[in-house]
Each structure stands twice: as structure tokens, then as C-alpha cells.
Design an enzyme around this catalytic site. Structure first.
Site, short mmCIF file in Angstrom:
data_model
loop_
_atom_site.label_atom_id
_atom_site.label_comp_id
_atom_site.label_asym_id
_atom_site.label_seq_id
_atom_site.Cartn_x
_atom_site.Cartn_y
_atom_site.Cartn_z
N ASP A 1 0.84 -1.19 0.00
CA ASP A 1 0.00 0.00 0.00
C ASP A 1 0.89 1.25 0.00
O ASP A 1 0.38 2.37 -0.16
CB ASP A 1 -0.99 -0.01 1.18
CG ASP A 1 -0.31 -0.01 2.52
OD1 ASP A 1 0.91 -0.26 2.58
OD2 ASP A 1 -1.01 0.24 3.53
N SER A 2 2.21 1.06 0.11
CA SER A 2 3.14 2.18 -0.10
C SER A 2 2.99 2.72 -1.52
O SER A 2 3.37 3.86 -1.80
CB SER A 2 4.58 1.73 0.15
OG SER A 2 4.87 0.56 -0.61
N ASP B 1 -1.01 -6.37 -0.21
CA ASP B 1 -1.13 -5.62 1.04
C ASP B 1 -2.57 -5.14 1.18
O ASP B 1 -3.06 -4.34 0.36
CB ASP B 1 -0.18 -4.41 0.95
CG ASP B 1 0.40 -3.99 2.28
OD1 ASP B 1 0.11 -4.63 3.31
OD2 ASP B 1 1.19 -3.02 2.28
N LYS C 1 -1.33 -9.57 3.18
CA LYS C 1 -0.70 -9.05 4.40
C LYS C 1 -1.64 -8.05 5.05
O LYS C 1 -2.28 -7.27 4.36
CB LYS C 1 0.63 -8.37 4.04
CG LYS C 1 1.35 -7.75 5.25
CD LYS C 1 2.74 -7.28 4.91
CE LYS C 1 2.82 -5.89 4.32
NZ LYS C 1 2.23 -4.85 5.18
N GLU D 1 -1.93 -5.30 8.62
CA GLU D 1 -1.13 -4.61 9.63
C GLU D 1 -1.68 -4.86 11.03
O GLU D 1 -2.88 -4.97 11.23
CB GLU D 1 -1.08 -3.10 9.36
CG GLU D 1 -0.27 -2.73 8.13
CD GLU D 1 -0.04 -1.23 8.00
OE1 GLU D 1 -0.40 -0.46 8.91
OE2 GLU D 1 0.52 -0.83 6.96
N GLU E 1 8.73 -3.81 11.19
CA GLU E 1 9.07 -2.50 10.61
C GLU E 1 9.48 -1.50 11.68
O GLU E 1 8.76 -1.28 12.66
CB GLU E 1 7.88 -1.95 9.81
CG GLU E 1 8.17 -0.57 9.20
CD GLU E 1 7.20 -0.11 8.12
OE1 GLU E 1 6.36 -0.92 7.68
OE2 GLU E 1 7.30 1.05 7.71
#
Ligand SMILES: Nc1nc(=O)c2c([nH]1)NC[C@@H]1CN(c3ccc(C(=O)N[C@@H](CCC(=O)O)C(=O)O)cc3)CN21
Ligand SMILES: CC(C)C(=O)C(=O)O
Ligand SMILES: [Mg+2]
Length: 277
Positions: free
Chosen positions: A34-35, A73, A103, A105, A173
Site C-alpha cells: 500500500d506504499s 497488502d 498481508k 497490519e 518494521e
């Protein structure tokens, strides 16, 4: 690879050319991060990107990728509401975009439940603890995590909980390297780090950061392995200059036509007795 101590290489990709490049470079895992909200879509953070936008990027990457594991993501807002929402979203990444895994978070109770629900639906899930950019605003911005004994212990407990519900791997992270080194022996699944030091089982970086493409947040963990921004500006600049000075196109860029056809064209345009006028 964790068992044999072989370092796992993970890189993000957001479109077909970046997918082709990372596969050719021989990476093990590709993340449609999602970056991409920031690196390719120009949003100010990862919070804004939508599910349809993420799926569009994932599909483009899938079409360019064959060998590496492809992880999608889950964007902010696409899995938090309920287990049903998480499973429906994850199924779209697998079924429509062809991802091998997803993935999410966070390592708290909510993320644990969502991860477990997706795993129970047969979807491989990667966890992500430490700095979690989607919810960073609630913790004062994009800051390193686990810098007190209590916070570091919590990250370890979250990693263990995500392992217990069946995650196949984790992202660590922005965590102090010394904390990672202490936590690693407690974790049985592969841990891929970004700003978490050298003790993890692998490393991940954002495609645009490691290639020097665009601005983006300059986190201390970024190492730039190439500077592609300048040559790209130079290339487009050269095109602009040649167009303006009429140096492009040259003859070998042009299509030809038989002289007889050209003569016939002129006759058609000027009328049948143009030659007599
Ligand atoms: N291009 C890009 N690369 C990334 O690595 C990345 C993104 N985008 N977007 C989503 C998140 C944001 N990331 C970041 C951004 C900054 C720091 C960072 O180093 N922050 C500073 C503090 C900054 C502050 O206090 O304002 C730090 O020392 O932790 C870490 C991760 C990682 N992710
Ligand atoms: C940096 C990685 C782990 C990520 O979540 C992303 O690129 O979105
Ligand atoms: Mg992400």
C-alpha cells in the site's frame, strides 16, 4: 529458507514493468505494497488508497510475475470492520488479482481475529508489526516502535499471537535492531525486516526507495542502490529538446509509401483532370 539460514529477499512492485524488473533481479517475494499509495499514486500517506486501486496494481504485477511469491497488502479500511469483510477482501486479492497471499497490519486482538478468519478460509496471511503506517497517526506519526521494554515486549507478544493463529511470515518494521535480536529466537515463522536490523530472516525495501525514483519519506533504513530519477528526467528532457529543434523524428522513424500511390493520392485530392490544370 529460514531453516537453512538463507536470507529472504523481498521488494515491492506496483505495475507490470516493476514486476518484470524484480523478477529478473531474482527476488524471492514481491509485495504489492500500500506504499504504492505514495510511490505511484501520489497520496500523502497509505491511508487514502482504496481496495479497487490496490487490486488494479496487484493485477498488473501478477501479469508480469511468474516465479516469486506474490503478496497483496490489504489497504486501510478493507479488513478492520469484521471477519467477513477481511475474508471477502482477501478472496478478491487471491481470486481476482492472483495473489498467493495477503498481508495485514497490526498484532492486537482485532488483527489477530482477522488474520485467523482469513487463514481459516484457506488464505495464506503475512503479519506486520512494529511501525504500522495505516494507523501511525494514532501513535504520533511514522516513528520507530518498541523503544521501551514494555513496547518491545508487546511487539514480541503480537508476533507470537500472529504465529499462533497461523500466519506464515511476519514483517518487522522500524524496530531497534537490539530489540529484534532479542525477539527473533521467540518467533518460529520467517520474519522479514524493514528498519529492524540484521537479525531478521530477510529484508524488504520499497522499489522506488532502493532505485532512487521519486521523493517519498526518507526513512533511515532506506539504502538507495541506484539513482534512476536523474536519467529519466534527462531522457525526457532530451526528447523535448529534439522535438523543439526539429531533430526528431529522423528518416528512419518514418513510414514510407510507394511513389505511384503518392501520385494517385495527389490526383484524387486535386480531381481527375488536375494534371491538365
Ligand atoms: N516510499 C516509501 N517507503 C517506505 O518505506 C514507506 C512508504 N513509502 N510509505 C509507507 C511507509 C512509511 N514508512 C516510513 C516512513 C518514515 C519512517 C521514519 O524513519 N520516520 C522517522 C521519524 C519521522 C518523524 O518523527 O517525523 C524515524 O526516525 O522513525 C519510517 C517508515 C515506511 N513505508
Ligand atoms: C514496506 C512494506 C512492508 C509495506 O508494507 C509496503 O510497502 O506497503
Ligand atoms: Mg504496507
Amino acid at each position: 529458507m529460514k531453516r537453512t539460514g538463507e536470507a529472504i529477499v523481498m521488494v515491492t512492485a506496483y505495475d507490470h514493468p516493476s514486476a518484470r524488473i524484480v523478477e529478473e533481479a531474482g527476488v524471492d517475494v514481491v509485495l504489492v505494497g500500500d506504499s504504492g499509495a505514495m510511490t505511484v499514486l501520489g497520496y500523502p500517506s497509505t491511508v487514502e488508497v482504496g481496495l479497487e486501486e490496490m487490486l488494479m496494481m496487484a493485477k498488473a504485477v501478477r501479469r508480469g510475475l511468474s516465479r516469486p511469491l506474490l503478496v497483496g497488502d490489504l489497504p486501510f479500511g478493507s479488513y478492520e470492520v469484521s471477519n467477513e469483510q477481511a475474508v471477502s477482501t482477501a478472496i478478491r486479492f487471491i481470486k481476482e488479482a492472483g495473489c498467493d497471499a495477503v498481508k495485514l497490519e497490526g498484532g492486537g486482538p482485532n488483527s489477530q481475529r482477522r488474520a485467523e478468519a482469513m487463514i481459516n478460509a484457506g488464505i495464506p496471511v503475512m503479519g506486520h508489526v512494529g511501525l504500522t503506517p495505516q494507523t501511525a497517526a494514532a501513535r504520533g506519526g511514522l516513528r520507530a516502535q518498541g523503544r521501551t521494554a514494555e513496547a518491545a515486549e508487546r511487539i514480541g507478544r503480537e508476533a507470537q499471537a500472529l504465529t499462533a493463529v497461523g500466519c506464515f511470515a511476519l514483517i518487522f518494521e522500524a524496530i531497534p535492531a537490539a530489540v529484534t535480536a532479542i525477539l527473533m529466537p521467540m518467533i518460529e515463522i520467517p520474519v522479514i525486516g524493514i528498519g529492524a536490523g540484521g537479525a531478521t530472516d530477510g529484508q524488504v525495501l520499497v522499489f522506488h526507495d532502493l532505485l532512487g525514483l521519486g521523493e517519498g519519506p526518507r526513512a533511515r533504513f532506506v539504502k538507495q542502490y541506484a539513482d534512476l530519477h536523474s536519467p529519466m528526467v534527462d531522457g525526457v528532457g532530451s526528447f523535448a529538446r529534439e522535438v523543439r529543434e526539429r531533430g526528431y523524428p529522423q528518416h528512419h522513424h518514418e513510414y514510407g509509401i510507394a511513389p505511384t500511390e503518392l501520385t494517385a493520392l495527389q490526383q484524387r485530392l486535386n480531381g481527375p483532370d488536375a494534371a491538365d490544370r
